[in-house]
Design a protein around this motif. Structure first.
Motif, PDB file in Angstrom:
ATOM      1  N   LYS A  45       0.831  -1.201   0.000  1.00 42.08           N
ATOM      2  CA  LYS A  45       0.000   0.000   0.000  1.00 42.08           C
ATOM      3  C   LYS A  45       0.870   1.257   0.000  1.00 42.08           C
ATOM      4  CE  LYS A  45      -3.808   2.121   2.493  1.00 42.08           C
ATOM      5  NZ  LYS A  45      -4.689   2.038   3.659  1.00 42.08           N
ATOM      6  N   ALA A  46       1.948   1.262   0.755  1.00 41.69           N
ATOM      7  CA  ALA A  46       2.856   2.409   0.788  1.00 41.69           C
ATOM      8  C   ALA A  46       3.524   2.615  -0.571  1.00 41.69           C
ATOM      9  CB  ALA A  46       3.913   2.214   1.874  1.00 41.69           C
ATOM     10  N   LYS A  47       3.871   1.533  -1.245  1.00 42.50           N
ATOM     11  CA  LYS A  47       4.485   1.638  -2.574  1.00 42.50           C
ATOM     12  C   LYS A  47       3.492   2.216  -3.581  1.00 42.50           C
ATOM     13  CE  LYS A  47       6.962  -1.047  -6.058  1.00 42.50           C
ATOM     14  NZ  LYS A  47       6.173  -0.785  -7.231  1.00 42.50           N
ATOM     15  N   GLU A  48       2.239   1.776  -3.523  1.00 40.40           N
ATOM     16  CA  GLU A  48       1.215   2.317  -4.422  1.00 40.40           C
ATOM     17  C   GLU A  48       0.996   3.810  -4.157  1.00 40.40           C
ATOM     18  OE1 GLU A  48      -2.218  -0.092  -3.758  1.00 40.40           O
ATOM     19  OE2 GLU A  48      -1.374  -1.821  -4.804  1.00 40.40           O
ATOM     20  N   HIS A  49       1.039   4.224  -2.889  1.00 45.77           N
ATOM     21  CA  HIS A  49       0.866   5.633  -2.547  1.00 45.77           C
ATOM     22  C   HIS A  49       2.037   6.469  -3.081  1.00 45.77           C
ATOM     23  CE1 HIS A  49       0.675   9.200   0.160  1.00 45.77           C
ATOM     24  NE2 HIS A  49      -0.601   9.097  -0.182  1.00 45.77           N
ATOM     25  N   ARG A  50       3.274   5.959  -2.944  1.00 46.71           N
ATOM     26  CA  ARG A  50       4.441   6.667  -3.485  1.00 46.71           C
ATOM     27  C   ARG A  50       4.344   6.804  -4.996  1.00 46.71           C
ATOM     28  NH1 ARG A  50       7.335   3.403   0.113  1.00 46.71           N
ATOM     29  NH2 ARG A  50       7.857   2.000  -1.606  1.00 46.71           N
ATOM     30  N   ASP A  51       3.912   5.741  -5.676  1.00 47.02           N
ATOM     31  CA  ASP A  51       3.760   5.800  -7.133  1.00 47.02           C
ATOM     32  C   ASP A  51       2.685   6.803  -7.530  1.00 47.02           C
ATOM     33  OD1 ASP A  51       5.726   3.897  -7.390  1.00 47.02           O
ATOM     34  OD2 ASP A  51       4.330   2.221  -7.642  1.00 47.02           O
ATOM     35  N   MET A  52       1.588   6.855  -6.768  1.00 45.29           N
ATOM     36  CA  MET A  52       0.530   7.821  -7.061  1.00 45.29           C
ATOM     37  C   MET A  52       1.055   9.244  -6.906  1.00 45.29           C
ATOM     38  SD  MET A  52      -2.841   9.207  -5.175  1.00 45.29           S
ATOM     39  CE  MET A  52      -1.919   9.236  -3.737  1.00 45.29           C
ATOM     40  N   LEU A  53       1.847   9.509  -5.866  1.00 43.57           N
ATOM     41  CA  LEU A  53       2.391  10.847  -5.646  1.00 43.57           C
ATOM     42  C   LEU A  53       3.352  11.246  -6.761  1.00 43.57           C
ATOM     43  CD1 LEU A  53       3.043  10.910  -1.798  1.00 43.57           C
ATOM     44  CD2 LEU A  53       1.173  11.953  -3.068  1.00 43.57           C
ATOM     45  N   LYS A  54       4.117  10.289  -7.272  1.00 42.19           N
ATOM     46  CA  LYS A  54       5.050  10.590  -8.359  1.00 42.19           C
ATOM     47  C   LYS A  54       4.316  10.956  -9.647  1.00 42.19           C
ATOM     48  CE  LYS A  54       8.848   7.622  -6.905  1.00 42.19           C
ATOM     49  NZ  LYS A  54       9.608   6.409  -7.216  1.00 42.19           N
ATOM     50  N   ASN A  55       3.135  10.394  -9.859  1.00 37.07           N
ATOM     51  CA  ASN A  55       2.413  10.583 -11.108  1.00 37.07           C
ATOM     52  C   ASN A  55       1.378  11.705 -11.063  1.00 37.07           C
ATOM     53  OD1 ASN A  55       3.822   8.470 -12.343  1.00 37.07           O
ATOM     54  ND2 ASN A  55       2.421   6.967 -11.497  1.00 37.07           N
ATOM     55  N   LEU A  56       1.374  12.518 -10.010  1.00 37.19           N
ATOM     56  CA  LEU A  56       0.439  13.636  -9.954  1.00 37.19           C
ATOM     57  C   LEU A  56       0.830  14.688 -10.982  1.00 37.19           C
ATOM     58  CD1 LEU A  56      -0.067  14.173  -6.122  1.00 37.19           C
ATOM     59  CD2 LEU A  56      -1.647  13.141  -7.746  1.00 37.19           C
ATOM     60  N   ARG A  57      -0.186  15.279 -11.628  1.00 36.54           N
ATOM     61  CA  ARG A  57       0.079  16.319 -12.619  1.00 36.54           C
ATOM     62  C   ARG A  57      -1.071  17.315 -12.625  1.00 36.54           C
ATOM     63  NH1 ARG A  57      -1.168  12.909 -18.114  1.00 36.54           N
ATOM     64  NH2 ARG A  57      -3.349  12.606 -17.637  1.00 36.54           N
ATOM     65  N   ARG A  58      -0.898  18.368 -13.405  1.00 33.87           N
ATOM     66  CA  ARG A  58      -1.931  19.399 -13.487  1.00 33.87           C
ATOM     67  C   ARG A  58      -3.232  18.815 -14.002  1.00 33.87           C
ATOM     68  NH1 ARG A  58       0.241  24.720 -16.423  1.00 33.87           N
ATOM     69  NH2 ARG A  58      -0.509  23.484 -18.158  1.00 33.87           N
ATOM     70  N   GLY A  59      -4.313  19.264 -13.417  1.00 38.57           N
ATOM     71  CA  GLY A  59      -5.634  18.822 -13.844  1.00 38.57           C
ATOM     72  C   GLY A  59      -6.196  17.668 -13.043  1.00 38.57           C
ATOM     73  N   ASP A  60      -5.381  17.011 -12.235  1.00 32.95           N
ATOM     74  CA  ASP A  60      -5.861  15.898 -11.414  1.00 32.95           C
ATOM     75  C   ASP A  60      -6.699  16.427 -10.254  1.00 32.95           C
ATOM     76  OD1 ASP A  60      -4.391  14.265 -13.050  1.00 32.95           O
ATOM     77  OD2 ASP A  60      -2.819  13.845 -11.581  1.00 32.95           O
TER      78      ASP A  60
END
Length: 116
Positions: A45-60
């Motif tokens: 779960k922590a790895k999925e959260h880190r990946d989600m934070l890395k992929n944040l971009r404008r418009g999300d």
């Protein structure tokens, strides 16, 4: 006279390595069960959260840990901070927040063209 024969016979036996393993087998078994039921899913779960934070971009559209829902206007400082629009459409309220406090990604936004 004061020592029973059963106690005297048990005292003379030398402890073997199988006795040691039998004594610690329940502890080893409990640790293995705890690893697969608690530690491993939490790491995933922590790895999925880190990946989600890395992929944040404008418009999300994101939900913060405090319950604040907003649309990302800008990623500041190499994904350490975000500029969110939390207005209701008619008003534009911008808030600068730490990216680590993003709890959930509601929807991926369309890529925003740089010319607009």
């Amino acid at each position: 006279m004061f020592v029973t024969p059963a106690y005297a016979q048990a005292a003379g036996a030398a402890p073997g390595s199988t006795d040691f393993l039998i004594q610690f087998a329940p502890f080893i078994l409990i640790f293995v069960i705890m690893y697969f039921l608690l530690i491993r899913p939490q790491q995933r779960k922590a790895k999925e959260h880190r990946d989600m934070l890395k992929n944040l971009r404008r418009g999300d559209v994101v939900v913060m840990q405090g319950g604040l829902i907003g649309k990302i206007l800008k990623v500041v400082d190499d994904s350490n901070e975000l500029l969110l629009d939390v207005g209701d459409g008619t008003t534009k309220v911008q808030v600068r927040v730490a990216a680590g406090l993003v709890q959930q990604l509601r929807s991926k936004g369309e890529p925003v063209k740089e010319g607009n």
